[in-house]
Write an enzyme that holds these catalytic residues in place. Structure first.
Site, PDB file in Angstrom:
ATOM      1  N   HIS A  41       0.831  -1.201   0.000  1.00 12.41           N
ATOM      2  CA  HIS A  41       0.000   0.000   0.000  1.00 12.41           C
ATOM      3  C   HIS A  41       0.868   1.256   0.000  1.00 12.41           C
ATOM      4  CE1 HIS A  41      -4.134  -1.587   1.301  1.00 12.41           C
ATOM      5  NE2 HIS A  41      -3.361  -2.654   1.162  1.00 12.41           N
ATOM      6  N   GLU A 114       3.213  -0.694   4.176  1.00 14.12           N
ATOM      7  CA  GLU A 114       2.841   0.690   3.875  1.00 14.12           C
ATOM      8  C   GLU A 114       4.090   1.500   3.535  1.00 14.12           C
ATOM      9  OE1 GLU A 114      -0.097   1.986   3.636  1.00 14.12           O
ATOM     10  OE2 GLU A 114      -1.505   0.856   4.905  1.00 14.12           O
TER      11      GLU A 114
END
Length: 231
Positions: A41, A114
């Site tokens: 992500h 992330e």
């Protein structure tokens, strides 16, 4: 096209509206031998590169789940182990890939990785595509000590070198230009053969005890949800 956040549909994905999630979940269940799940992500608020996982202090997998992010922090200067989170989070997080793959499909090492859209926690340098590419390479390199793949990697490297040496000069040059990161990668920050996994586990135990003493809170972030990430 259905206007849904696909990373909230893992619990009961629809074959019609969420086909990618539906079929990926079915494939993981069918294989029944997936060791590592990575959901990549971008993050619009938090800085640095870090992971979300699912493992609490009373979990028997506590150290195994934390080992992969710890190895990443050793290999990749842009990865921040202290920013990693280990709890499921609120109700909205229960339908994310990392949570469902861990709790329902029983893959212990299930992570959301992330990466900030901007920079690291030092706020000094804007990330470039090169930085993201290097971080991605280290995601793979960290598998070597984690799964004791040293012999397999050496064998694969020897095969690649033999193929290149046996090819005509022009073909060898073309192959090298096409995949330099595989044939002649940049040396990692640490020698993977020197990683002492038992020592790492002891370090993780000490850190967990220090976190307990300091009362450090363990909660999950947004998993890049627009509603929680203020996009």
């Amino acid at each position: 096209l259905a206007g849904m956040d696909l990373n909230r549909q893992w619990r009961q994905p629809s074959q019609r509206f969420h086909p990618t999630i539906f079929h990926l979940k079915a494939m993981i269940r069918h294989l029944n031998r997936v060791r590592l799940f990575l959901d990549l992500h971008g993050h619009s608020r938090r800085l640095g590169i870090f992971t979300y996982a699912v493992s609490h202090r009373v979990d028997s997998t506590f150290y195994r789940v934390r080992m992969y992010p710890r190895l990443m922090s050793m290999l990749c200067k842009t990865f921040d182990f202290d920013s990693c989170k280990w709890a499921v989070g609120g109700p909205s997080k229960r339908g994310t890939g990392r949570v469902v793959v861990r709790q329902e499909l029983k893959v212990e090492q299930s992570y959301t990785v992330e990466a900030s859209f901007f920079c690291g926690n030092d706020r000094r340098t804007q990330y470039t595509t090169t930085d993201y590419g290097k971080s991605g390479r280290e995601l793979v390199r960290a598998w070597v000590p984690l799964y004791r793949l040293h012999a397999e990697v050496r064998r694969a490297a020897a095969e690649l070198k033999a193929q290149r040496d046996a090819a005509p000069p022009e073909a060898g040059a073309a192959a090298l230009e096409a995949c330099p990161a595989i044939l002649e990668p940049e040396p990692p920050a640490v020698d993977l053969c020197d990683v002492d996994m038992e020592q790492l586990e002891e370090e993780l135990k000490e850190q967990a005890e220090q976190d307990r003493i300091n009362g450090k809170q363990d909660f999950s972030g947004s998993d890049s949800a627009p509603s929680a990430d203020n996009l």
